[in-house]
Write an enzyme that holds these catalytic residues in place. Structure first.
Site, PDB file in Angstrom:
ATOM      1  N   HIS A 176       1.354   4.215  -3.208  1.00 29.21           N
ATOM      2  CA  HIS A 176       1.380   5.613  -2.865  1.00 29.21           C
ATOM      3  C   HIS A 176       2.664   6.568  -3.138  1.00 29.21           C
ATOM      4  O   HIS A 176       2.379   7.613  -3.085  1.00 29.21           O
ATOM      5  CB  HIS A 176       0.799   5.925  -1.651  1.00 29.21           C
ATOM      6  CG  HIS A 176      -0.835   5.770  -1.762  1.00 29.21           C
ATOM      7  ND1 HIS A 176      -1.271   4.447  -1.520  1.00 29.21           N
ATOM      8  CD2 HIS A 176      -1.896   6.343  -2.062  1.00 29.21           C
ATOM      9  CE1 HIS A 176      -2.670   4.590  -1.557  1.00 29.21           C
ATOM     10  NE2 HIS A 176      -3.030   5.557  -1.794  1.00 29.21           N
TER      11      HIS A 176
ATOM     12  N   TYR B 184       0.761  -1.136  -0.054  1.00 29.34           N
ATOM     13  CA  TYR B 184       0.018  -0.219   0.077  1.00 29.34           C
ATOM     14  C   TYR B 184       1.132   1.359   0.025  1.00 29.34           C
ATOM     15  O   TYR B 184       0.587   2.072  -0.804  1.00 29.34           O
ATOM     16  CB  TYR B 184      -0.999  -0.044   1.337  1.00 29.34           C
ATOM     17  CG  TYR B 184      -1.859   1.156   1.031  1.00 29.34           C
ATOM     18  CD1 TYR B 184      -3.208   1.078   0.346  1.00 29.34           C
ATOM     19  CD2 TYR B 184      -1.695   2.273   1.802  1.00 29.34           C
ATOM     20  CE1 TYR B 184      -3.935   1.919   0.108  1.00 29.34           C
ATOM     21  CE2 TYR B 184      -2.893   3.214   1.518  1.00 29.34           C
ATOM     22  CZ  TYR B 184      -3.851   3.092   1.103  1.00 29.34           C
ATOM     23  OH  TYR B 184      -4.731   4.157   0.918  1.00 29.34           O
TER      24      TYR B 184
ATOM     25  N   TRP C 155      -8.588   3.267  -9.902  1.00 27.45           N
ATOM     26  CA  TRP C 155      -7.688   3.577  -8.733  1.00 27.45           C
ATOM     27  C   TRP C 155      -8.442   2.804  -7.743  1.00 27.45           C
ATOM     28  O   TRP C 155      -7.750   1.798  -6.908  1.00 27.45           O
ATOM     29  CB  TRP C 155      -7.446   5.039  -8.508  1.00 27.45           C
ATOM     30  CG  TRP C 155      -6.357   5.134  -7.082  1.00 27.45           C
ATOM     31  CD1 TRP C 155      -6.930   5.109  -5.917  1.00 27.45           C
ATOM     32  CD2 TRP C 155      -5.093   5.021  -7.201  1.00 27.45           C
ATOM     33  NE1 TRP C 155      -5.947   5.309  -4.833  1.00 27.45           N
ATOM     34  CE2 TRP C 155      -4.630   5.162  -5.676  1.00 27.45           C
ATOM     35  CE3 TRP C 155      -4.030   4.841  -7.786  1.00 27.45           C
ATOM     36  CZ2 TRP C 155      -3.432   5.081  -5.190  1.00 27.45           C
ATOM     37  CZ3 TRP C 155      -2.732   4.634  -7.853  1.00 27.45           C
ATOM     38  CH2 TRP C 155      -2.507   4.963  -6.352  1.00 27.45           C
TER      39      TRP C 155
ATOM     40  N   TYR D 193      -4.102  17.412   0.453  1.00 28.55           N
ATOM     41  CA  TYR D 193      -4.301  15.931   0.254  1.00 28.55           C
ATOM     42  C   TYR D 193      -3.151  15.280   0.997  1.00 28.55           C
ATOM     43  O   TYR D 193      -2.293  15.048   0.479  1.00 28.55           O
ATOM     44  CB  TYR D 193      -5.212  15.549  -0.643  1.00 28.55           C
ATOM     45  CG  TYR D 193      -5.433  14.154  -0.593  1.00 28.55           C
ATOM     46  CD1 TYR D 193      -5.945  13.699   0.646  1.00 28.55           C
ATOM     47  CD2 TYR D 193      -5.494  13.091  -1.664  1.00 28.55           C
ATOM     48  CE1 TYR D 193      -6.649  12.219   0.674  1.00 28.55           C
ATOM     49  CE2 TYR D 193      -6.303  11.950  -1.650  1.00 28.55           C
ATOM     50  CZ  TYR D 193      -6.774  11.316  -0.571  1.00 28.55           C
ATOM     51  OH  TYR D 193      -7.280  10.353  -0.519  1.00 28.55           O
TER      52      TYR D 193
END
Length: 99
Positions: free
Chosen positions: A16, A12, A70, A35
């Site tokens: 990213h 994960y 996504w 963000y």
């Protein structure tokens, strides 16, 4: 907030580190600003974003093909009972801020 499955934490994070350019463009174009995603060692995931209209920002992303792709790619990292990861997003009310 979401919970990343323990066996998927490293992957994960890796995903990213290389978010698709078209995903980054879509987020900016639909009003997602400042963000950030934070991940605790036990898999607790907290997302933070600033936007003028949260519902509009979510709806804008839902209209993009890149978001659908996504979300489908990210879904296996979580226990979601068939929901897309972004379906669990809800705004929080700020009750304290120290500038």
């Amino acid at each position: 907030m979401l919970q990343v499955k323990p066996e998927h934490l490293d992957e994960y994070v890796r995903r990213h580190e290389a978010v698709w350019p078209e995903m980054l463009e879509a987020l900016s174009a639909t009003g997602w600003g400042n963000y950030s995603i934070f991940l605790r060692e036990d898999g607790l995931l907290v997302g933070y974003l600033e936007t003028e209209d949260f519902a509009k920002a979510l709806a804008g992303m839902a209209e993009t093909g890149v978001n659908e792709r996504w979300q489908r790619e990210m879904a296996p990292f979580f226990d979601l009972d068939g929901a897309a990861p972004d379906a669990s997003m809800a705004p929080l009310r700020e009750i304290f801020h120290l500038a």
